[in-house]
Design a protein around this motif. Structure first.
Motif, short mmCIF file in Angstrom:
data_model
loop_
_atom_site.label_atom_id
_atom_site.label_comp_id
_atom_site.label_asym_id
_atom_site.label_seq_id
_atom_site.Cartn_x
_atom_site.Cartn_y
_atom_site.Cartn_z
N PHE A 37 12.22 132.30 14.85
CA PHE A 37 13.16 131.60 15.71
C PHE A 37 13.10 130.11 15.39
O PHE A 37 12.12 129.63 14.84
CB PHE A 37 12.82 131.80 17.19
CG PHE A 37 13.07 133.19 17.70
CD1 PHE A 37 14.19 133.46 18.48
CD2 PHE A 37 12.19 134.22 17.43
CE1 PHE A 37 14.43 134.73 18.97
CE2 PHE A 37 12.42 135.50 17.91
CZ PHE A 37 13.54 135.75 18.68
N ARG A 38 14.15 129.40 15.75
CA ARG A 38 14.12 127.96 15.62
C ARG A 38 14.74 127.32 16.86
O ARG A 38 15.58 127.91 17.53
CB ARG A 38 14.84 127.48 14.36
CG ARG A 38 16.35 127.64 14.39
CD ARG A 38 16.95 127.23 13.05
NE ARG A 38 18.39 127.41 13.02
CZ ARG A 38 19.12 127.35 11.92
NH1 ARG A 38 18.54 127.13 10.73
NH2 ARG A 38 20.44 127.51 11.99
N GLN A 39 14.30 126.10 17.12
CA GLN A 39 14.80 125.34 18.25
C GLN A 39 15.12 123.94 17.77
O GLN A 39 14.23 123.18 17.38
CB GLN A 39 13.78 125.30 19.38
CG GLN A 39 14.29 124.62 20.64
CD GLN A 39 13.33 124.72 21.80
OE1 GLN A 39 12.12 124.82 21.60
NE2 GLN A 39 13.86 124.71 23.00
N ALA A 40 16.40 123.61 17.77
CA ALA A 40 16.84 122.28 17.41
C ALA A 40 16.58 121.33 18.58
O ALA A 40 16.46 121.77 19.73
CB ALA A 40 18.32 122.29 17.04
N PRO A 41 16.51 120.02 18.30
CA PRO A 41 16.27 119.07 19.39
C PRO A 41 17.29 119.21 20.50
O PRO A 41 18.51 119.19 20.26
CB PRO A 41 16.39 117.72 18.69
CG PRO A 41 16.02 117.99 17.27
CD PRO A 41 16.55 119.37 16.99
N GLY A 42 16.81 119.39 21.71
CA GLY A 42 17.68 119.52 22.87
C GLY A 42 18.40 120.84 23.01
O GLY A 42 19.24 120.98 23.90
N LYS A 43 18.07 121.80 22.15
CA LYS A 43 18.73 123.09 22.17
C LYS A 43 17.75 124.21 22.48
O LYS A 43 16.53 124.03 22.43
CB LYS A 43 19.42 123.36 20.83
CG LYS A 43 20.42 122.30 20.41
CD LYS A 43 21.61 122.26 21.36
CE LYS A 43 22.62 121.21 20.91
NZ LYS A 43 23.19 121.51 19.58
N ASN A 87 20.12 122.57 5.02
CA ASN A 87 21.10 121.65 5.58
C ASN A 87 20.48 120.89 6.75
O ASN A 87 19.53 121.37 7.37
CB ASN A 87 22.34 122.39 6.08
CG ASN A 87 23.00 123.22 5.01
OD1 ASN A 87 23.18 122.76 3.88
ND2 ASN A 87 23.40 124.44 5.36
N PRO A 88 21.03 119.73 7.09
CA PRO A 88 20.54 119.03 8.28
C PRO A 88 20.60 119.89 9.54
O PRO A 88 19.76 119.72 10.43
CB PRO A 88 21.48 117.82 8.38
CG PRO A 88 21.88 117.55 6.98
CD PRO A 88 21.99 118.90 6.33
N GLU A 89 21.56 120.79 9.62
CA GLU A 89 21.67 121.68 10.77
C GLU A 89 20.51 122.66 10.88
O GLU A 89 20.35 123.29 11.92
CB GLU A 89 22.98 122.48 10.71
CG GLU A 89 24.22 121.63 10.47
CD GLU A 89 24.47 121.43 8.98
OE1 GLU A 89 24.18 120.32 8.49
OE2 GLU A 89 24.95 122.37 8.30
N ASP A 90 19.71 122.79 9.83
CA ASP A 90 18.55 123.67 9.87
C ASP A 90 17.34 122.99 10.51
O ASP A 90 16.31 123.64 10.69
CB ASP A 90 18.17 124.12 8.46
CG ASP A 90 19.25 124.95 7.80
OD1 ASP A 90 19.81 125.84 8.48
OD2 ASP A 90 19.52 124.74 6.60
N THR A 91 17.45 121.74 10.84
CA THR A 91 16.35 121.00 11.45
C THR A 91 15.95 121.62 12.78
O THR A 91 16.80 121.98 13.60
CB THR A 91 16.74 119.54 11.65
OG1 THR A 91 16.90 118.90 10.38
CG2 THR A 91 15.67 118.78 12.44
N GLY A 92 14.65 121.75 13.00
CA GLY A 92 14.15 122.27 14.25
C GLY A 92 12.71 122.71 14.13
O GLY A 92 12.10 122.62 13.07
#
Length: 125
Positions: A37-43, A87-92
């Motif tokens: 699982f991943r969790q992006a900042p604030g998500k 991608n930057p969207e993969d950050t978390g």
């Protein structure tokens, strides 16, 4: 008594790669469904990928399909996530988890109640 230790995160540029590892203690992996699982900042958490314990079938989030690959080594009690073309969207924060299989279904139907603390992945130029 399940415990997880994730490693392999870091800072990479867009297009780069990382290989995450999750060591599992407290059970063999043969009959566990395993997931990242991943969790992006604030998500909230989103399921990135999972692998079914019994037959090895896999699931991938549409946005990572073709870029990420989940695998496991039962003898090492370790599950991996190879991440390419980041991608930057993969950050978390990426966490591994184990779930109880649902008879007749793959790992996407499992309930994941045991989690690790996670490892930070940052994709930025």
């Amino acid at each position: 008594q399940l415990q997880f230790v994730e490693s392999g995160g870091g800072l990479v540029q867009p297009g780069g790669s990382l290989r995450l590892s999750c060591g599992v203690s407290g059970s063999t992996l043969d009959y566990l469904d395993l997931a990242w699982f991943r969790q992006a900042p604030g998500k909230g958490h989103e399921a990135v990928s999972c692998i079914t314990g019994n037959d090895g079938s896999t699931y991938y989030l549409d946005s990572v399909k073709g870029r990420f690959a989940i695998s496991k080594d039962n003898s090492k009690n370790t599950v991996y996530l190879q991440m390419d073309s980041l991608n930057p969207e993969d950050t978390g924060v990426y966490s591994c988890a184990a779930g109880r299989p649902v008879p007749g279904y793959n790992c996407s139907r499992a309930t994941y109640a045991a989690w690790g603390q996670g490892t930070q992945v940052t994709v930025s130029s």
